[in-house]
Scaffold this motif. Structure first.
Motif, PDB file in Angstrom:
ATOM      1  N   ALA A 184      11.952  -2.948   3.828  1.00 19.60           N
ATOM      2  CA  ALA A 184      11.756  -3.702   5.125  1.00 19.60           C
ATOM      3  C   ALA A 184      10.319  -3.634   5.538  1.00 19.60           C
ATOM      4  O   ALA A 184       9.725  -4.745   5.780  1.00 19.60           O
ATOM      5  CB  ALA A 184      12.604  -3.086   6.382  1.00 19.60           C
ATOM      6  N   GLU A 185       9.453  -2.589   5.678  1.00 23.57           N
ATOM      7  CA  GLU A 185       8.207  -2.614   6.023  1.00 23.57           C
ATOM      8  C   GLU A 185       7.311  -3.241   4.789  1.00 23.57           C
ATOM      9  O   GLU A 185       6.313  -4.004   5.081  1.00 23.57           O
ATOM     10  CB  GLU A 185       7.598  -1.201   6.103  1.00 23.57           C
ATOM     11  N   LEU A 186       7.587  -3.103   3.484  1.00 25.89           N
ATOM     12  CA  LEU A 186       6.885  -3.709   2.372  1.00 25.89           C
ATOM     13  C   LEU A 186       7.179  -5.295   2.481  1.00 25.89           C
ATOM     14  O   LEU A 186       6.145  -5.938   2.291  1.00 25.89           O
ATOM     15  CB  LEU A 186       7.341  -3.154   1.111  1.00 25.89           C
ATOM     16  N   ARG A 187       8.230  -5.982   2.883  1.00 28.68           N
ATOM     17  CA  ARG A 187       8.177  -7.177   3.094  1.00 28.68           C
ATOM     18  C   ARG A 187       7.415  -7.764   4.074  1.00 28.68           C
ATOM     19  O   ARG A 187       7.115  -8.842   3.770  1.00 28.68           O
ATOM     20  CB  ARG A 187       9.912  -7.463   3.351  1.00 28.68           C
ATOM     21  N   LYS A 188       7.279  -6.846   5.064  1.00 27.49           N
ATOM     22  CA  LYS A 188       5.997  -7.535   6.201  1.00 27.49           C
ATOM     23  C   LYS A 188       4.977  -7.604   5.637  1.00 27.49           C
ATOM     24  O   LYS A 188       3.919  -8.003   6.277  1.00 27.49           O
ATOM     25  CB  LYS A 188       6.323  -6.429   7.521  1.00 27.49           C
ATOM     26  N   GLY A 189       4.468  -6.561   4.578  1.00 30.47           N
ATOM     27  CA  GLY A 189       3.411  -6.493   4.052  1.00 30.47           C
ATOM     28  C   GLY A 189       2.177  -5.612   4.553  1.00 30.47           C
ATOM     29  O   GLY A 189       2.599  -5.231   5.873  1.00 30.47           O
ATOM     30  N   PHE A 190       1.316  -4.945   3.818  1.00 27.63           N
ATOM     31  CA  PHE A 190       0.508  -4.024   4.355  1.00 27.63           C
ATOM     32  C   PHE A 190      -1.047  -4.753   4.138  1.00 27.63           C
ATOM     33  O   PHE A 190      -1.307  -5.028   3.027  1.00 27.63           O
ATOM     34  CB  PHE A 190       0.646  -2.525   3.766  1.00 27.63           C
ATOM     35  N   ASP A 191      -1.895  -4.346   5.050  1.00 29.87           N
ATOM     36  CA  ASP A 191      -3.251  -4.791   4.707  1.00 29.87           C
ATOM     37  C   ASP A 191      -3.907  -3.647   3.925  1.00 29.87           C
ATOM     38  O   ASP A 191      -4.827  -4.165   3.075  1.00 29.87           O
ATOM     39  CB  ASP A 191      -3.999  -4.549   6.231  1.00 29.87           C
ATOM     40  N   VAL A 192      -3.558  -2.397   4.104  1.00 25.59           N
ATOM     41  CA  VAL A 192      -4.211  -1.304   3.386  1.00 25.59           C
ATOM     42  C   VAL A 192      -2.971  -0.045   2.928  1.00 25.59           C
ATOM     43  O   VAL A 192      -2.386   0.026   3.495  1.00 25.59           O
ATOM     44  CB  VAL A 192      -5.116  -0.489   4.164  1.00 25.59           C
ATOM     45  N   VAL A 193      -3.127   0.158   1.760  1.00 26.44           N
ATOM     46  CA  VAL A 193      -2.274   1.278   1.355  1.00 26.44           C
ATOM     47  C   VAL A 193      -3.119   2.371   0.787  1.00 26.44           C
ATOM     48  O   VAL A 193      -4.247   2.343  -0.179  1.00 26.44           O
ATOM     49  CB  VAL A 193      -1.263   0.766   0.149  1.00 26.44           C
ATOM     50  N   LEU A 194      -3.125   3.669   1.021  1.00 21.99           N
ATOM     51  CA  LEU A 194      -3.957   4.951   0.791  1.00 21.99           C
ATOM     52  C   LEU A 194      -3.019   5.619   0.060  1.00 21.99           C
ATOM     53  O   LEU A 194      -1.974   6.237   0.727  1.00 21.99           O
ATOM     54  CB  LEU A 194      -4.768   5.047   2.051  1.00 21.99           C
ATOM     55  N   SER A 195      -3.233   5.859  -1.109  1.00 26.43           N
ATOM     56  CA  SER A 195      -2.454   7.109  -1.695  1.00 26.43           C
ATOM     57  C   SER A 195      -3.024   8.179  -1.796  1.00 26.43           C
ATOM     58  O   SER A 195      -4.381   8.355  -2.403  1.00 26.43           O
ATOM     59  CB  SER A 195      -1.930   6.467  -3.142  1.00 26.43           C
ATOM     60  N   VAL A 196      -2.281   9.409  -1.433  1.00 23.95           N
ATOM     61  CA  VAL A 196      -2.977  10.543  -1.144  1.00 23.95           C
ATOM     62  C   VAL A 196      -2.199  11.889  -2.043  1.00 23.95           C
ATOM     63  O   VAL A 196      -1.165  12.162  -1.562  1.00 23.95           O
ATOM     64  CB  VAL A 196      -3.083  11.019   0.300  1.00 23.95           C
ATOM     65  N   GLY A 197      -3.014  12.248  -2.912  1.00 24.30           N
ATOM     66  CA  GLY A 197      -2.534  13.589  -3.625  1.00 24.30           C
ATOM     67  C   GLY A 197      -1.360  13.228  -4.389  1.00 24.30           C
ATOM     68  O   GLY A 197      -0.554  14.257  -4.577  1.00 24.30           O
ATOM     69  N   THR A 198      -1.124  12.032  -4.612  1.00 28.02           N
ATOM     70  CA  THR A 198       0.343  11.893  -5.652  1.00 28.02           C
ATOM     71  C   THR A 198      -0.039  11.378  -6.910  1.00 28.02           C
ATOM     72  O   THR A 198      -0.995  10.564  -7.219  1.00 28.02           O
ATOM     73  CB  THR A 198       1.213  11.019  -4.852  1.00 28.02           C
ATOM     74  N   THR A 199       0.619  11.751  -8.121  1.00 27.14           N
ATOM     75  CA  THR A 199       0.371  11.287  -9.429  1.00 27.14           C
ATOM     76  C   THR A 199       1.643  10.664  -9.880  1.00 27.14           C
ATOM     77  O   THR A 199       1.821  10.359 -11.093  1.00 27.14           O
ATOM     78  CB  THR A 199      -0.117  12.661 -10.236  1.00 27.14           C
ATOM     79  N   ALA A 200       2.658  10.743  -9.004  1.00 23.99           N
ATOM     80  CA  ALA A 200       4.048  10.511  -9.559  1.00 23.99           C
ATOM     81  C   ALA A 200       4.221   8.924  -9.743  1.00 23.99           C
ATOM     82  O   ALA A 200       3.788   8.209  -8.852  1.00 23.99           O
ATOM     83  CB  ALA A 200       5.156  11.043  -8.606  1.00 23.99           C
ATOM     84  N   SER A 201       5.026   8.551 -10.743  1.00 28.66           N
ATOM     85  CA  SER A 201       4.912   7.289 -10.934  1.00 28.66           C
ATOM     86  C   SER A 201       6.230   6.480 -10.578  1.00 28.66           C
ATOM     87  O   SER A 201       6.770   5.711 -11.242  1.00 28.66           O
ATOM     88  CB  SER A 201       4.529   6.843 -12.358  1.00 28.66           C
ATOM     89  N   PHE A 202       6.758   6.902  -9.649  1.00 30.73           N
ATOM     90  CA  PHE A 202       8.008   6.452  -9.236  1.00 30.73           C
ATOM     91  C   PHE A 202       7.771   5.096  -8.675  1.00 30.73           C
ATOM     92  O   PHE A 202       6.783   4.737  -8.207  1.00 30.73           O
ATOM     93  CB  PHE A 202       8.650   7.384  -8.075  1.00 30.73           C
ATOM     94  N   PRO A 203       8.749   4.343  -8.801  1.00 28.48           N
ATOM     95  CA  PRO A 203       8.509   2.583  -8.595  1.00 28.48           C
ATOM     96  C   PRO A 203       8.214   2.695  -6.895  1.00 28.48           C
ATOM     97  O   PRO A 203       7.503   1.840  -6.597  1.00 28.48           O
ATOM     98  CB  PRO A 203       9.942   1.913  -9.017  1.00 28.48           C
ATOM     99  N   TYR A 204       8.823   3.584  -6.333  1.00 24.31           N
ATOM    100  CA  TYR A 204       8.665   3.221  -4.976  1.00 24.31           C
ATOM    101  C   TYR A 204       7.309   3.820  -4.430  1.00 24.31           C
ATOM    102  O   TYR A 204       6.873   3.641  -3.087  1.00 24.31           O
ATOM    103  CB  TYR A 204       9.623   4.070  -3.958  1.00 24.31           C
TER     104      TYR A 204
END
Ligand SMILES: [Zn+2]
Length: 259
Positions: A184-204
């Motif tokens: 639901a939040e993704l559909r509204k869109g994000f201006d910035v996405v910051l990935s922190v300490g993750t290497t997992a390639s899960f689709p979500y």
């Protein structure tokens, strides 16, 4: 490096809708072992000769709750013996400054909550370790610490059923509510996405980064090593979240006072 941090800080400052995705690397800065999903606490097999993914699975919890709980208890003790760190704190501070800043975490240690991230903007996609609940009658128990001192598996005080944590075990579905909230939040869109300490390639994890990038948003990553995202994001900040996140906040606060 400083220029790169400033660039990310400026993007965060301009942004309204922000998503921070956190993974095991952030908790590793608190001293927790890095794990892939639930399993990476161990490499390879358990003392019983099982892959950890099998020991910590939904089917094992039903078939042999004591065995499954032996490893759940190790996770629980590790999480309870450590604390949220300056990285968790900086994220909670950013959420205070930015009322449309969300956190999506793979971690089950509840450290975001403990650091002050608001529950209504926190998506714990793999669940959390507390409160335990009874698989037979649904009664809740807040006594994880006490249960870990007693014989396993922990039992329900009301009906004697086996208790479990609200965590996503291997071979179990992700919590529907968390997934719905994320999309639901993704559909509204994000201006910035910051990935922190993750290497997992899960689709979500990958999808918010890719979608935001494709829609013209800004994406960045904080990780001590390069990951499969590093090529795909606008800025890769190499280092520990514990060090970099407070610096980012410092810039954002500093810039604010100049306005
Ligand atoms: Zn019960």
């Amino acid at each position: 490096m400083n220029q790169a941090i400033e660039r990310v800080a400026r993007a965060l400052q301009r942004a309204e809708r922000i998503l921070i995705i956190t993974g095991a690397g952030l908790s590793a800065d608190s001293g927790l072992p890095t794990y892939r999903g639930l399993g990476g606490l161990y490499n390879g097999k358990t003392a019983e000769g099982l892959p950890i993914e099998e020991a910590l699975s939904g089917p094992m919890l039903r078939r042999d709750p004591a065995l499954c709980w032996k490893y759940l208890a190790e996770l629980g003790k590790a999480c309870l013996s450590a604390q949220p760190n300056a990285g968790h704190q900086a994220i909670a501070d950013l959420q205070r400054i930015k009322p449309a800043c969300w956190v999506l975490t793979q971690n089950i240690d509840s450290y975001h909550r403990r650091a002050g991230s608001p529950a209504e903007r926190l998506i714990e996609i793999h669940g959390e370790l507390e409160p335990l609940y009874c698989q037979s009658c649904g009664a809740q128990s807040d006594e994880l610490t006490a249960h870990l001192q007693r014989p396993l598996p922990p039992k329900c005080a009301r009906c004697g059923g086996v208790l479990r944590p609200p965590v996503v075990l291997f071979e179990e579905m992700l919590p529907e509510q968390a997934i719905d909230q994320l999309y639901a939040e993704l559909r509204k869109g994000f201006d910035v996405v910051l990935s922190v300490g993750t290497t997992a390639s899960f689709p979500y994890i990958v999808e918010p980064l890719l979608r935001t990038r494709a829609a013209g948003g800004f994406t960045a990553e904080i990780n001590p090593s390069r990951t499969e995202f590093s090529q795909a994001v606008d800025v890769h900040l190499q280092g520990r979240a514990l060090d970099i996140l407070p610096q980012l906040l410092g810039h954002i606060r500093g810039d604010k006072s100049l306005q």
